[in-house]
Design an enzyme around this catalytic site. Structure first.
Site, short mmCIF file in Angstrom:
data_model
loop_
_atom_site.label_atom_id
_atom_site.label_comp_id
_atom_site.label_asym_id
_atom_site.label_seq_id
_atom_site.Cartn_x
_atom_site.Cartn_y
_atom_site.Cartn_z
N HIS A 301 -4.41 2.45 -4.55
CA HIS A 301 -4.65 1.04 -4.75
C HIS A 301 -3.66 0.52 -5.77
CE1 HIS A 301 -6.75 -2.72 -5.49
NE2 HIS A 301 -7.32 -2.51 -4.32
N ASP A 358 -11.88 1.03 1.54
CA ASP A 358 -11.80 1.28 2.99
C ASP A 358 -12.15 2.71 3.37
OD1 ASP A 358 -11.01 -1.27 3.80
OD2 ASP A 358 -8.95 -0.91 3.22
N1 ACO Z 1 -1.06 8.67 0.71
C1 ACO Z 1 0.02 9.30 0.22
N2 ACO Z 1 0.81 8.82 -0.75
C2 ACO Z 1 0.52 7.64 -1.25
C3 ACO Z 1 -0.60 6.89 -0.81
C4 ACO Z 1 -1.40 7.44 0.21
N3 ACO Z 1 -2.47 6.80 0.68
N4 ACO Z 1 -0.66 5.74 -1.49
C5 ACO Z 1 0.36 5.74 -2.35
N5 ACO Z 1 1.09 6.89 -2.20
C6 ACO Z 1 2.24 7.28 -3.01
C7 ACO Z 1 3.49 6.54 -2.57
O1 ACO Z 1 4.20 7.25 -1.58
C8 ACO Z 1 4.26 6.45 -3.87
O2 ACO Z 1 4.83 7.71 -4.12
P1 ACO Z 1 6.27 7.81 -4.88
O3 ACO Z 1 6.03 7.32 -6.27
O4 ACO Z 1 6.64 9.25 -4.80
O5 ACO Z 1 7.20 6.90 -4.12
C9 ACO Z 1 3.16 6.25 -4.93
O6 ACO Z 1 2.00 6.87 -4.36
C10 ACO Z 1 2.87 4.79 -5.23
O7 ACO Z 1 2.56 4.12 -4.00
P2 ACO Z 1 3.01 2.66 -3.64
O8 ACO Z 1 3.03 2.52 -2.16
O9 ACO Z 1 4.26 2.30 -4.38
O10 ACO Z 1 1.80 1.84 -4.28
P3 ACO Z 1 1.43 0.37 -3.97
O11 ACO Z 1 0.65 -0.09 -5.13
O12 ACO Z 1 2.65 -0.41 -3.59
O13 ACO Z 1 0.53 0.47 -2.65
C11 ACO Z 1 -1.35 0.85 -1.25
C12 ACO Z 1 -0.86 0.48 -2.66
C13 ACO Z 1 -0.67 -0.07 -0.22
C14 ACO Z 1 -2.85 0.62 -1.19
C15 ACO Z 1 -1.01 2.34 -0.96
O14 ACO Z 1 -1.69 3.17 -1.87
C16 ACO Z 1 -1.33 2.73 0.48
O15 ACO Z 1 -0.49 2.56 1.38
N6 ACO Z 1 -2.57 3.29 0.73
C17 ACO Z 1 -2.99 3.60 2.08
C18 ACO Z 1 -3.45 2.35 2.81
C19 ACO Z 1 -4.77 1.84 2.28
O16 ACO Z 1 -5.73 2.58 2.09
N7 ACO Z 1 -4.83 0.53 2.10
C20 ACO Z 1 -6.06 -0.17 1.64
C21 ACO Z 1 -5.90 -0.63 0.22
S1 ACO Z 1 -7.37 -1.34 -0.38
C22 ACO Z 1 -7.42 -2.83 0.35
O17 ACO Z 1 -6.46 -3.46 0.66
C23 ACO Z 1 -8.67 -3.34 0.67
#
Ligand code: ACO
Length: 426
Positions: A301, A358
């Site tokens: 998140h 979620d």
């Molecule tokens: N699985 C694996 N790796 C992940 C995940 C995940 N679910 N989420 C984040 N990471 C990693 C990224 O690859 C990144 O790694 P790095 O630093 O080596 O590049 C690091 O964690 C940071 O992630 P970002 O994508 O930069 O974080 P951001 O804050 O931009 O994204 C998000 C947040 C979109 C929720 C992300 O965690 C994600 O894609 N999660 C899966 C989708 C999801 O569950 N979405 C629902 C969110 S809650 C809502 O909207 C109601």
């Protein structure tokens, strides 16, 4: 705390005002920065940008705190229902008895959609994703209800009342079943359940277990401050677009798998894990591998860095609902094991990735008998009062200007046009 910050740039010093929120959140106000210095700030994804002042929802991502209008989510989840929470979010205070009675009455007396609009549902293929129907039908409400200053509050009631009819009709379209009309004698959530699951051929009794569970799920989704979809609502609303058009756009923003679309993806992922026969660590390893293109859906998140309080409540609720309904769903066990393995993994610890709202909500929708492509629609129903509250707050906010970010241009420099027969490259 000092009330201004200094920026030193190109030998000049700029004084920037500092603004503090009720909970001590602090911002440097850069509104005049460009006019003074010709410099803008760059923040792709807006991770460090405050887009407005808002009195609706407070989140402390480090501590796992979520409050609507000051009330902790745990208290609202335990003691309130979705209608009352909707009132709280939209109008800013808990309703007294008269206000609540009137609000319930209004919401149950604006539920019908125009018959011309009902015919439009028939035009969609039954394979249409219900989020496509939901977003366009919400926008279509603007074709039936004029946007005037006097209508503003009535249109808000219409939207909140009719959106569950629209969602249920979209579901019935999907199933090829007859549309079920709203009933005024039922609660908001009870009526939603009967429109989703009843048939004109038999009498439907609203299940208390499902009504309670759905109230809870909707409350937990009701607002989450400046997330992608609420910001979209505000972006569109900033051009003075009407509430239906602004929130139709918010529904589209929610649809994406990185936002509300994740709940559908979570269940599809858990099914894949079940069918693969591979162990949890293999899936966790895949999520860690950037090149795999796979992420653990329902994990991570932008704001929560410790735990998502909504996920904690939902995990418990999923257990209870399944038990009360006498359902043994192997996907719940898979979700719990996956969480356990991921939370022990250095990659997830380092990046502070935890289950989000979620991760467990889909288990509850599944127990209700909804297909996966309806999950994000349920999320949208829950988020409706939040979006409305943001749209309304923005309309009344004297600071509101049309939202118009800047950019750093990185394209080609000035060049002259050549006719096609003189071009040697594109
Ligand atoms: N699985 C694996 N790796 C992940 C995940 C995940 N679910 N989420 C984040 N990471 C990693 C990224 O690859 C990144 O790694 P790095 O630093 O080596 O590049 C690091 O964690 C940071 O992630 P970002 O994508 O930069 O974080 P951001 O804050 O931009 O994204 C998000 C947040 C979109 C929720 C992300 O965690 C994600 O894609 N999660 C899966 C989708 C999801 O569950 N979405 C629902 C969110 S809650 C809502 O909207 C109601």
């Amino acid at each position: 705390m000092s009330d201004s910050a200094k920026l030193l740039f190109n030998g000049h010093e700029y004084d920037l005002p500092v603004i503090a929120g009720t909970e001590g959140e602090t911002a440097i106000d850069i509104r005049k920065l460009r006019a003074q210095s010709q410099v803008i700030t760059l923040d792709p994804g807006y991770g460090n940008t405050g887009s407005c002042r808002s009195a609706i929802t407070f989140i402390d991502g480090e501590k796992g705190i979520l409050r609507y209008r000051g009330y902790p989510i745990e208290q609202l989840a335990e003691n309130s229902d979705f209608t009352e929470v909707s009132y709280l979010l939209i109008y800013g205070h808990l309703p007294n008895q008269t206000e609540l009675k009137q609000f319930r009455y209004d919401l149950s007396h604006h539920t019908l959609v125009h018959e011309d609009m009902r015919h439009m549902f028939d035009g969609y293929p039954s394979s249409a994703h219900p989020m496509a129907i939901l977003s366009s039908m919400i926008t279509t409400l603007s074709a039936f209800y004029e946007d005037t200053a006097e209508n503003m509050d009535l249109n808000i009631i219409r939207l909140l009342a009719k959106v569950k009819t629209i969602a249920a009709f979209a579901y019935k379209r999907l199933k090829g079943q007859p549309y079920v009309y709203p009933r005024n004698d039922l609660s908001y959530v009870g009526d939603l359940l009967q429109m989703l699951f009843s048939f004109p051929t038999e009498r439907y009794e609203v299940s208390e277990v499902l009504e309670r569970a759905l109230n809870l799920v909707l409350i937990l989704h009701a607002d989450h401050e400046q997330n992608c979809s609420a910001s979209t609502v505000r972006m569109v609303g900033s051009s003075a677009a009407n509430v239906f058009a602004s929130i139709g756009a918010g529904v589209c923003a929610l649809w994406g798998p990185l936002h509300g679309g994740a709940n559908q993806e979570v269940i599809e992922m858990l099914e894949q894990i079940r069918d693969s026969g591979e162990n949890y660590q293999a899936w966790v390893n895949r999520a860690k591998d950037r090149d795999s293109g796979f992420r653990l859906m329902g994990f991570g998140h932008r704001v929560y860095r410790n735990f998502d309080p909504r996920a904690r409540i939902l995990k418990r609720a999923a257990d209870e609902v399944l038990q009360e309904l006498g359902i043994n769903d192997p996907l719940l066990d898979i979700a719990k094991h996956l969480e356990e393995v991921a939370l022990k993994d250095e990659y997830f610890i380092e990046r502070q990735l935890y289950p989000n709202v979620d991760f467990y909500s889909g288990i509850i929708y599944r127990a209700m008998g909804l297909p996966t492509n309806m999950y994000t629609v349920m999320f949208a129903l829950g988020r409706m009062p939040g979006w409305i509250a943001h749209w309304r707050e923005q309309r009344h906010d004297p600071d509101t200007r049309i939202n118009r970010p800047r950019q750093i241009y990185t394209g080609a420099g000035n060049r002259n046009f050549l006719p096609w027969y003189e071009r040697t490259q594109g």
